[in-house]
Design a protein around this motif. Structure first.
Motif, short mmCIF file in Angstrom:
data_model
loop_
_atom_site.label_atom_id
_atom_site.label_comp_id
_atom_site.label_asym_id
_atom_site.label_seq_id
_atom_site.Cartn_x
_atom_site.Cartn_y
_atom_site.Cartn_z
N VAL A 1 -1.28 -23.39 6.55
CA VAL A 1 0.12 -23.69 6.88
C VAL A 1 0.16 -24.79 7.94
O VAL A 1 0.92 -25.75 7.83
N LEU B 1 -0.89 -28.25 6.48
CA LEU B 1 0.14 -28.82 5.62
C LEU B 1 1.35 -29.24 6.45
O LEU B 1 1.96 -30.29 6.19
N TRP B 2 1.70 -28.46 7.44
CA TRP B 2 2.81 -28.79 8.34
C TRP B 2 2.57 -30.15 9.01
O TRP B 2 3.44 -31.03 8.97
N ARG C 1 2.58 -33.06 6.35
CA ARG C 1 3.91 -33.37 5.85
C ARG C 1 4.78 -34.03 6.92
O ARG C 1 5.56 -34.94 6.64
N ALA D 1 5.97 -26.33 4.58
CA ALA D 1 4.65 -25.70 4.63
C ALA D 1 4.75 -24.19 4.45
O ALA D 1 3.93 -23.56 3.77
#
Length: 227
Positions: A39, A42-43, A46, A74
């Protein structure tokens, strides 16, 4: 490339991952989701992607909002079942990130050597104010310069040129210190020297020019400027 101390009349420092450690966000996630690492990764990815896309499609919004949208994505992508309030509690960690151990001593030495030190960041002014306060470096930073001032994120050349205007020095006389590879390239493209802070021993990028200088800690920068 070769670093030229004579071309560094003032120093700019990125904020997140350079002055303060964003991995605290993963620890905040660990309190609420079963697998925080994917998480968190991806956070962060992004968040940076959104800023770069926004530069090209006229979709600017303050970085705190970009970061919130990226975190929500995410969480959705990893099927993390938490409330909006919990999401905002995780996001608020960005106001209380821990400063790296070498930062304060490094900045003190740079100021003693005669360099003015500035923060140049995608973070909006409220984020930078809390960062400086929490890191206790307000006495060491001449000013903070935010992407919000020109509504343009790194690595767009306009932000670095704006920073030079704010500092009051020719862009060629500035060195930008950052842990982000694309930030090094953005600074170099604008005419600054790019200093890469490689705290983790990552391999050099295979795309684009080499940094003018690679350091592990701020103490290495002090040494390079004294050379």
């Amino acid at each position: 490339m070769t670093f030229d101390p004579d071309r560094a009349s003032a120093l700019l420092f990125d904020s997140y991952s350079t002055l303060v450690d964003v991995e605290a966000a993963e620890r905040a996630l660990a309190e609420r989701v079963d697998e925080p690492e994917p998480v968190s990764d991806l956070w962060r990815a992004r968040s940076l992607e959104y800023t770069m896309v926004a530069n090209h499609v006229d979709a600017y919004q303050p970085f705190y909002e970009m970061n919130r949208d990226a975190l929500q994505y995410a969480l959705d992508a990893t099927d993390a079942d938490i409330s909006a309030d919990e999401r905002d509690e995780i996001l608020a960690v960005y106001h209380e990130l821990d400063v790296f151990d070498d930062v304060r001593e490094g900045l003190e030495a740079l100021i003693e050597a005669g360099y003015d030190c500035y923060v140049l960041s995608n973070g909006n002014p409220e984020m930078l104010e809390s960062l400086v306060d929490h890191a206790d470096i307000g006495d060491l930073v001449a000013d903070t310069i935010s992407a919000d001032e020109v509504e343009t994120f790194k690595p767009h050349v306009d932000l670095y040129r704006h920073a030079a205007e704010r500092v009051g020095e020719p862009v060629e006389q500035l060195a930008h210190v950052t842990a982000l590879w694309f930030d090094v390239m953005g600074a170099q493209h604008a005419g600054m020297q790019g200093v890469w802070v490689d705290r983790k021993g990552d391999p050099p990028e295979t795309f684009g020019p080499e940094p003018d200088l690679t350091i592990e800690t701020f103490h290495d920068l002090v040494t390079a400027l004294e050379a």
